[in-house]
Design a protein around this motif. Structure first.
Motif, PDB file in Angstrom:
ATOM      1  N   HIS A  67       0.801  -1.270   0.048  1.00 10.82           N
ATOM      2  CA  HIS A  67      -0.097  -0.051  -0.070  1.00 10.82           C
ATOM      3  C   HIS A  67       0.957   1.130   0.049  1.00 10.82           C
ATOM      4  O   HIS A  67       0.568   2.162  -0.621  1.00 10.82           O
ATOM      5  N   HIS A  68       1.933   1.295   0.772  1.00  9.83           N
ATOM      6  CA  HIS A  68       2.802   2.452   0.839  1.00  9.83           C
ATOM      7  C   HIS A  68       3.334   2.731  -0.514  1.00  9.83           C
ATOM      8  O   HIS A  68       3.512   3.634  -0.978  1.00  9.83           O
ATOM      9  N   ILE A  69       3.894   1.410  -1.194  1.00  5.20           N
ATOM     10  CA  ILE A  69       4.608   1.801  -2.706  1.00  5.20           C
ATOM     11  C   ILE A  69       3.350   2.132  -3.701  1.00  5.20           C
ATOM     12  O   ILE A  69       3.856   2.879  -4.533  1.00  5.20           O
ATOM     13  N   SER A  70       2.398   1.741  -3.548  1.00  4.33           N
ATOM     14  CA  SER A  70       1.446   2.219  -4.352  1.00  4.33           C
ATOM     15  C   SER A  70       0.908   3.573  -4.119  1.00  4.33           C
ATOM     16  O   SER A  70       0.766   4.511  -4.907  1.00  4.33           O
ATOM     17  N   LYS A  71       1.046   3.992  -3.042  1.00  5.43           N
ATOM     18  CA  LYS A  71       0.992   5.500  -2.458  1.00  5.43           C
ATOM     19  C   LYS A  71       2.240   6.297  -3.005  1.00  5.43           C
ATOM     20  O   LYS A  71       1.702   7.423  -3.611  1.00  5.43           O
ATOM     21  N   GLU A  72       3.320   5.762  -3.011  1.00  5.58           N
ATOM     22  CA  GLU A  72       4.204   6.494  -3.571  1.00  5.58           C
ATOM     23  C   GLU A  72       4.279   6.905  -5.030  1.00  5.58           C
ATOM     24  O   GLU A  72       4.570   7.570  -5.633  1.00  5.58           O
ATOM     25  N   GLN A  73       3.855   5.479  -5.793  1.00  7.51           N
ATOM     26  CA  GLN A  73       3.498   5.663  -7.202  1.00  7.51           C
ATOM     27  C   GLN A  73       2.693   6.572  -7.615  1.00  7.51           C
ATOM     28  O   GLN A  73       2.877   7.515  -8.480  1.00  7.51           O
ATOM     29  N   ASN A  74       1.556   6.558  -6.835  1.00  5.66           N
ATOM     30  CA  ASN A  74       0.542   7.769  -7.126  1.00  5.66           C
ATOM     31  C   ASN A  74       1.016   9.130  -6.942  1.00  5.66           C
ATOM     32  O   ASN A  74       0.744   9.966  -7.948  1.00  5.66           O
ATOM     33  N   TYR A  75       2.027   9.340  -5.894  1.00  3.04           N
ATOM     34  CA  TYR A  75       2.415  10.474  -5.602  1.00  3.04           C
ATOM     35  C   TYR A  75       3.318  11.068  -6.935  1.00  3.04           C
ATOM     36  O   TYR A  75       3.541  11.993  -7.168  1.00  3.04           O
ATOM     37  N   GLU A  76       4.272  10.179  -7.295  1.00  2.00           N
ATOM     38  CA  GLU A  76       5.290  10.123  -8.533  1.00  2.00           C
ATOM     39  C   GLU A  76       4.360  10.702  -9.606  1.00  2.00           C
ATOM     40  O   GLU A  76       4.871  11.362 -10.607  1.00  2.00           O
ATOM     41  N   ARG A  77       3.137   9.975  -9.699  1.00  2.00           N
ATOM     42  CA  ARG A  77       2.318  10.150 -11.121  1.00  2.00           C
ATOM     43  C   ARG A  77       1.875  11.543 -10.851  1.00  2.00           C
ATOM     44  O   ARG A  77       1.858  12.300 -12.080  1.00  2.00           O
ATOM     45  N   GLU A  78       1.413  12.122  -9.754  1.00  2.00           N
ATOM     46  CA  GLU A  78       0.957  13.386  -9.733  1.00  2.00           C
ATOM     47  C   GLU A  78       2.051  14.518  -9.742  1.00  2.00           C
ATOM     48  O   GLU A  78       1.750  15.494 -10.680  1.00  2.00           O
ATOM     49  N   ARG A  79       3.371  14.241  -9.617  1.00  2.00           N
ATOM     50  CA  ARG A  79       4.320  15.060  -9.690  1.00  2.00           C
ATOM     51  C   ARG A  79       4.611  15.040 -11.354  1.00  2.00           C
ATOM     52  O   ARG A  79       5.072  16.035 -11.383  1.00  2.00           O
ATOM     53  N   GLU A  80       4.540  13.906 -11.782  1.00  2.00           N
ATOM     54  CA  GLU A  80       5.121  13.837 -13.147  1.00  2.00           C
ATOM     55  C   GLU A  80       3.980  14.724 -14.054  1.00  2.00           C
ATOM     56  O   GLU A  80       4.211  15.207 -14.773  1.00  2.00           O
ATOM     57  N   GLU A  81       2.625  14.469 -13.565  1.00  2.00           N
ATOM     58  CA  GLU A  81       1.446  15.495 -14.130  1.00  2.00           C
ATOM     59  C   GLU A  81       1.757  16.849 -13.959  1.00  2.00           C
ATOM     60  O   GLU A  81       1.522  17.872 -14.995  1.00  2.00           O
ATOM     61  N   SER A  82       2.289  17.422 -12.732  1.00  2.00           N
ATOM     62  CA  SER A  82       2.368  18.548 -12.501  1.00  2.00           C
ATOM     63  C   SER A  82       3.606  19.074 -13.411  1.00  2.00           C
ATOM     64  O   SER A  82       3.418  20.183 -13.728  1.00  2.00           O
ATOM     65  N   PHE A  83       4.814  18.339 -13.403  1.00  2.00           N
ATOM     66  CA  PHE A  83       5.764  18.747 -14.241  1.00  2.00           C
ATOM     67  C   PHE A  83       5.473  18.814 -15.492  1.00  2.00           C
ATOM     68  O   PHE A  83       5.910  19.741 -16.485  1.00  2.00           O
TER      69      PHE A  83
END
Length: 218
Positions: free
Chosen positions: A159-175
């Protein structure tokens, strides 16, 4: 065999930052930045050693009177943790927003410890998203309960890794949005420059034509 496989997967999936050390003077504040997803447990461990320039120029264990102020600041500049610990301690906090959290360590000033112009070496280990295993359960004779417990722990890590992946996707989208906006601004600026150059060229042509007409050269 099954429990060994689960233990290997858990060690593989646990996300943590590698340990580091740095030097610090008396009451000198040193900070690091940790990018943490929201609702994530962060555990930090540190050990402060006092430099002994009279004996083999080595680092020795700090006196008990020495303490360290640990301050954690959120991306919104809110103080999440501010506490005085000893020369060796473990601290933890849970993030409630995603972003860069600033973790600062500062030695306290005490009359019980004389720095003498010397310095400290601080060993720091930051672990993000780690949950401790209960060793009593992990070493239980009941293998079924041990496997169930380790499976539950592994699910938490997933679950933690899934949360980190979602966070990285959000950062990628923002970038990506920032890059697209920057490219759009560059395009419009190029168009504006082109229009300015064309306008200046037309103005120069008209000025030269008027000059030649005035001088009756044409």
């Amino acid at each position: 065999m099954k429990s060994q496989l689960i233990g290997f997967l858990m060690n593989f999936w646990i996300s943590f930052s590698p340990a580091l050390y740095f030097h610090s003077g008396e009451r000198e504040e040193k900070c690091i930045i940790e990018d943490v997803p929201s609702d994530t447990l962060v555990i930090g461990r540190y050990l402060s050693l006092l430099y002994d320039d009279l004996k083999y120029q080595n680092f020795l264990e700090s006196a008990p009177g020495l303490g360290m102020f640990v301050t954690v600041t959120t991306p919104s500049a809110e103080v999440l943790l501010r506490k005085l610990y000893g020369p060796q301690a473990t601290f933890s906090f849970t993030s409630y927003i995603s972003g860069e959290h600033v973790i600062c360590l500062q030695s306290n000033s005490t009359r019980l410890v004389a720095f003498g112009g010397s310095k400290l070496r601080i060993h720091l280990d930051i672990r993000v998203g780690e949950h401790f295993l209960d060793e009593a359960v992990a070493q239980a004779k009941d293998k079924v309960n041990e496997v169930n417990f380790r499976l539950g722990h592994l699910i938490e890590q997933i679950h933690h890794i899934s949360k980190e992946q979602n966070y990285e996707r959000e950062r990628e989208e923002s970038f990506r949005k920032t890059s697209e906006q920057t490219n759009s601004n560059i395009l419009w600026w190029a168009i504006v420059q082109t229009l300015i150059l064309i306008s200046i060229g037309l103005w120069q042509i008209k000025s030269l034509k008027d000059f030649f007409i005035a001088k009756k050269l044409v």
